[in-house]
Design a protein around this motif. Sequence first.
Motif, PDB file in Angstrom:
ATOM      1  N   ALA A  99      47.424  14.720 -53.895  1.00  0.00           N
ATOM      2  CA  ALA A  99      47.073  13.372 -53.226  1.00  0.00           C
ATOM      3  C   ALA A  99      47.373  13.311 -51.800  1.00  0.00           C
ATOM      4  CB  ALA A  99      46.738  12.372 -53.986  1.00  0.00           C
ATOM      5  N   SER A 100      48.522  13.464 -51.659  1.00  0.00           N
ATOM      6  CA  SER A 100      49.612  13.129 -50.611  1.00  0.00           C
ATOM      7  C   SER A 100      49.517  14.229 -49.354  1.00  0.00           C
ATOM      8  CB  SER A 100      51.064  12.913 -50.689  1.00  0.00           C
ATOM      9  OG  SER A 100      51.684  14.047 -51.120  1.00  0.00           O
ATOM     10  N   GLY A 101      49.187  15.449 -50.005  1.00  0.00           N
ATOM     11  CA  GLY A 101      49.367  16.794 -49.228  1.00  0.00           C
ATOM     12  C   GLY A 101      50.751  17.003 -48.592  1.00  0.00           C
ATOM     13  N   THR A 102      51.868  16.465 -49.561  1.00  0.00           N
ATOM     14  CA  THR A 102      53.050  16.544 -48.931  1.00  0.00           C
ATOM     15  C   THR A 102      54.029  17.104 -50.119  1.00  0.00           C
ATOM     16  OG1 THR A 102      53.775  14.193 -49.274  1.00  0.00           O
ATOM     17  CG2 THR A 102      52.855  14.967 -47.245  1.00  0.00           C
ATOM     18  N   THR A 103      53.554  17.341 -51.373  1.00  0.00           N
ATOM     19  CA  THR A 103      54.526  17.587 -52.490  1.00  0.00           C
ATOM     20  C   THR A 103      54.905  19.117 -52.344  1.00  0.00           C
ATOM     21  OG1 THR A 103      52.659  16.344 -53.842  1.00  0.00           O
ATOM     22  CG2 THR A 103      54.218  17.863 -54.996  1.00  0.00           C
ATOM     23  N   PRO A 104      56.399  19.206 -52.229  1.00  0.00           N
ATOM     24  CA  PRO A 104      57.076  20.427 -52.008  1.00  0.00           C
ATOM     25  C   PRO A 104      56.836  21.570 -52.926  1.00  0.00           C
ATOM     26  CG  PRO A 104      58.597  18.396 -51.703  1.00  0.00           C
ATOM     27  CD  PRO A 104      57.211  17.904 -52.310  1.00  0.00           C
ATOM     28  N   TYR A 105      56.766  21.087 -54.420  1.00  0.00           N
ATOM     29  CA  TYR A 105      56.336  22.034 -55.535  1.00  0.00           C
ATOM     30  C   TYR A 105      55.214  22.821 -54.997  1.00  0.00           C
ATOM     31  CZ  TYR A 105      54.984  23.394 -60.138  1.00  0.00           C
ATOM     32  OH  TYR A 105      54.678  24.256 -61.164  1.00  0.00           O
ATOM     33  N   VAL A 106      54.289  22.058 -54.705  1.00  0.00           N
ATOM     34  CA  VAL A 106      52.797  22.744 -54.403  1.00  0.00           C
ATOM     35  C   VAL A 106      52.717  23.477 -53.015  1.00  0.00           C
ATOM     36  CG1 VAL A 106      50.285  22.373 -54.044  1.00  0.00           C
ATOM     37  CG2 VAL A 106      51.963  20.780 -55.470  1.00  0.00           C
ATOM     38  N   ILE A 107      53.470  22.826 -51.904  1.00  0.00           N
ATOM     39  CA  ILE A 107      53.748  23.507 -50.492  1.00  0.00           C
ATOM     40  C   ILE A 107      54.433  24.798 -50.637  1.00  0.00           C
ATOM     41  CG2 ILE A 107      54.491  23.382 -48.449  1.00  0.00           C
ATOM     42  CD1 ILE A 107      53.900  20.453 -48.263  1.00  0.00           C
ATOM     43  N   GLY A 108      55.592  24.666 -51.491  1.00  0.00           N
ATOM     44  CA  GLY A 108      56.230  26.041 -51.446  1.00  0.00           C
ATOM     45  C   GLY A 108      55.498  26.966 -52.154  1.00  0.00           C
ATOM     46  N   ALA A 109      54.771  26.793 -53.209  1.00  0.00           N
ATOM     47  CA  ALA A 109      53.936  27.767 -54.154  1.00  0.00           C
ATOM     48  C   ALA A 109      52.952  28.407 -53.345  1.00  0.00           C
ATOM     49  CB  ALA A 109      53.512  27.270 -55.310  1.00  0.00           C
ATOM     50  N   LEU A 110      52.147  27.521 -52.659  1.00  0.00           N
ATOM     51  CA  LEU A 110      51.255  28.198 -51.657  1.00  0.00           C
ATOM     52  C   LEU A 110      51.465  29.052 -50.579  1.00  0.00           C
ATOM     53  CD1 LEU A 110      49.035  26.394 -53.174  1.00  0.00           C
ATOM     54  CD2 LEU A 110      48.050  25.581 -51.058  1.00  0.00           C
ATOM     55  N   ARG A 111      52.566  28.670 -49.923  1.00  0.00           N
ATOM     56  CA  ARG A 111      53.225  29.392 -48.738  1.00  0.00           C
ATOM     57  C   ARG A 111      53.695  30.912 -49.407  1.00  0.00           C
ATOM     58  NH1 ARG A 111      57.630  26.092 -46.880  1.00  0.00           N
ATOM     59  NH2 ARG A 111      55.991  24.922 -45.567  1.00  0.00           N
ATOM     60  N   GLU A 112      54.232  31.051 -50.597  1.00  0.00           N
ATOM     61  CA  GLU A 112      54.374  32.216 -51.086  1.00  0.00           C
ATOM     62  C   GLU A 112      53.196  33.037 -51.595  1.00  0.00           C
ATOM     63  OE1 GLU A 112      57.763  33.789 -51.015  1.00  0.00           O
ATOM     64  OE2 GLU A 112      58.194  32.287 -49.559  1.00  0.00           O
ATOM     65  N   ALA A 113      52.351  32.306 -52.055  1.00  0.00           N
ATOM     66  CA  ALA A 113      50.976  32.844 -52.501  1.00  0.00           C
ATOM     67  C   ALA A 113      50.421  33.654 -51.393  1.00  0.00           C
ATOM     68  CB  ALA A 113      50.254  31.900 -53.582  1.00  0.00           C
ATOM     69  N   ARG A 114      50.361  32.857 -50.227  1.00  0.00           N
ATOM     70  CA  ARG A 114      49.670  33.247 -49.243  1.00  0.00           C
ATOM     71  C   ARG A 114      50.267  34.690 -48.372  1.00  0.00           C
ATOM     72  NH1 ARG A 114      47.857  29.394 -44.203  1.00  0.00           N
ATOM     73  NH2 ARG A 114      45.759  30.331 -43.608  1.00  0.00           N
ATOM     74  N   LYS A 115      51.537  34.539 -48.586  1.00  0.00           N
ATOM     75  CA  LYS A 115      52.399  35.786 -47.936  1.00  0.00           C
ATOM     76  C   LYS A 115      52.264  36.930 -48.652  1.00  0.00           C
ATOM     77  CE  LYS A 115      56.533  33.185 -46.261  1.00  0.00           C
ATOM     78  NZ  LYS A 115      58.010  32.757 -46.472  1.00  0.00           N
ATOM     79  N   HIS A 116      51.835  36.801 -50.186  1.00  0.00           N
ATOM     80  CA  HIS A 116      51.649  37.979 -50.736  1.00  0.00           C
ATOM     81  C   HIS A 116      50.100  38.367 -51.046  1.00  0.00           C
ATOM     82  CE1 HIS A 116      55.951  36.782 -51.978  1.00  0.00           C
ATOM     83  NE2 HIS A 116      55.828  38.079 -52.541  1.00  0.00           N
ATOM     84  N   GLU A 174      48.107  11.645 -40.608  1.00  0.00           N
ATOM     85  CA  GLU A 174      47.879  10.073 -40.933  1.00  0.00           C
ATOM     86  C   GLU A 174      47.814  10.201 -42.515  1.00  0.00           C
ATOM     87  OE1 GLU A 174      44.960   6.481 -40.195  1.00  0.00           O
ATOM     88  OE2 GLU A 174      44.374   8.531 -39.731  1.00  0.00           O
ATOM     89  N   LYS A 175      48.961   9.438 -43.183  1.00  0.00           N
ATOM     90  CA  LYS A 175      48.887   9.386 -44.422  1.00  0.00           C
ATOM     91  C   LYS A 175      48.246   8.148 -45.320  1.00  0.00           C
ATOM     92  CE  LYS A 175      52.557  10.686 -48.012  1.00  0.00           C
ATOM     93  NZ  LYS A 175      53.993  10.852 -48.082  1.00  0.00           N
ATOM     94  N   ILE A 176      47.045   8.367 -45.184  1.00  0.00           N
ATOM     95  CA  ILE A 176      45.808   7.132 -45.752  1.00  0.00           C
ATOM     96  C   ILE A 176      46.213   7.216 -47.229  1.00  0.00           C
ATOM     97  CG2 ILE A 176      43.480   6.558 -46.302  1.00  0.00           C
ATOM     98  CD1 ILE A 176      42.748   8.682 -44.005  1.00  0.00           C
ATOM     99  N   THR A 177      46.897   7.856 -48.024  1.00  0.00           N
ATOM    100  CA  THR A 177      47.047   7.439 -49.144  1.00  0.00           C
ATOM    101  C   THR A 177      48.070   6.151 -49.501  1.00  0.00           C
ATOM    102  OG1 THR A 177      48.744   9.039 -49.362  1.00  0.00           O
ATOM    103  CG2 THR A 177      46.409   9.681 -50.178  1.00  0.00           C
ATOM    104  N   GLU A 178      48.907   6.153 -48.516  1.00  0.00           N
ATOM    105  CA  GLU A 178      49.966   5.026 -48.277  1.00  0.00           C
ATOM    106  C   GLU A 178      49.434   3.858 -47.584  1.00  0.00           C
ATOM    107  OE1 GLU A 178      52.581   5.062 -50.315  1.00  0.00           O
ATOM    108  OE2 GLU A 178      52.177   7.273 -51.030  1.00  0.00           O
ATOM    109  N   GLN A 179      48.330   3.975 -47.277  1.00  0.00           N
ATOM    110  CA  GLN A 179      48.030   2.486 -46.079  1.00  0.00           C
ATOM    111  C   GLN A 179      47.664   1.506 -47.253  1.00  0.00           C
ATOM    112  OE1 GLN A 179      44.491   3.746 -44.052  1.00  0.00           O
ATOM    113  NE2 GLN A 179      45.911   4.689 -42.498  1.00  0.00           N
ATOM    114  N   PRO A 180      47.976   0.202 -46.776  1.00  0.00           N
ATOM    115  CA  PRO A 180      47.653  -0.954 -47.695  1.00  0.00           C
ATOM    116  C   PRO A 180      46.360  -0.910 -48.270  1.00  0.00           C
ATOM    117  CG  PRO A 180      48.804  -1.641 -45.717  1.00  0.00           C
ATOM    118  CD  PRO A 180      48.325  -0.299 -45.609  1.00  0.00           C
ATOM    119  N   SER A 181      46.175  -1.495 -49.528  1.00  0.00           N
ATOM    120  CA  SER A 181      44.948  -1.768 -50.430  1.00  0.00           C
ATOM    121  C   SER A 181      43.932  -2.784 -49.271  1.00  0.00           C
ATOM    122  CB  SER A 181      44.962  -2.329 -51.420  1.00  0.00           C
ATOM    123  OG  SER A 181      44.035  -2.708 -52.133  1.00  0.00           O
ATOM    124  N   LEU A 182      42.642  -2.770 -49.347  1.00  0.00           N
ATOM    125  CA  LEU A 182      41.823  -3.385 -48.738  1.00  0.00           C
ATOM    126  C   LEU A 182      41.797  -4.767 -49.532  1.00  0.00           C
ATOM    127  CD1 LEU A 182      38.729  -0.928 -47.944  1.00  0.00           C
ATOM    128  CD2 LEU A 182      40.690  -1.576 -46.591  1.00  0.00           C
TER     129      LEU A 182
END
Length: 276
Positions: free
Chosen positions: A138-155, A4-12
Amino acid sequence: MSFEKITEQPSLYDHLEERSVGELLADINREDKKVALAVEKVIPRIEKLVSQVIPRMQKGGRIFYLGAGTSGRLGVLDASEIPPTFGMPNTVVIGLIAGGETALRNPVENAEDDTTAGWNDLLAHQVNDKDTVIGIAASGTTPYVIGALREARKHGILTASICSNPNAPLSQEADIAIEMIVGPEFVTGSSRMKSGTGQKMILNMISTTTMIKLGRVKGNRMVNMQLSNAKLVDRGSRMVMEELGLGYEHAKRLLLFHGSVRKAVEAYRSGEPKGE
């Protein structure tokens, strides 16, 4: 688990342009009050991370912060404050941002969408299994960050993530996922606001607690701070004064001779009072 992408939900809040300045400020503040409570809920996760970071750093490991946009800038900011505050080299906590130095002040088109750039940036610093890589998005979807963590974990590198959405893709790539749920932003999707504030708080907690446990603070004082301006020299002189019962000028001479409060106090107590 669903994402659930709460960060994109409409403001209150709506019709913001029709509100008075006072109303806008009060409403932003009302939302900001939620941030500390959201951070409080993830303290056990932060504790788990810091508890694993400390022994790694005692063996020569480093912390890498990795992010894009606001998240990347906040990582660079926290890293840049470690040397002056705690007297550590700038190679101990390192902030990396998608798009490099240019992205600190200006957006770099598509930089965050490159899934290999983050890992390449880490490799440029000879990242190894003593290090810790903390991905911030914030979104938890940034490819730059996801790709880095995936490789770091592999190592075999310890990985952690900080985001503002539950069950985010980024969390799946981290050994320790910190999901700080602050709710919709005051301006819809503007994660530089509550999410950014929460990220700054968590990074402060991680780095400050780690530095304290590494012996960079004595009592409640920054005894290893760099003496980079008159304010800090004055602060350090007063610390030496109070610790050793010396006059201000003597304490200041001692401090400037040794370069830090810790070294000045230790030298004086060892019977080698320099700076006379």
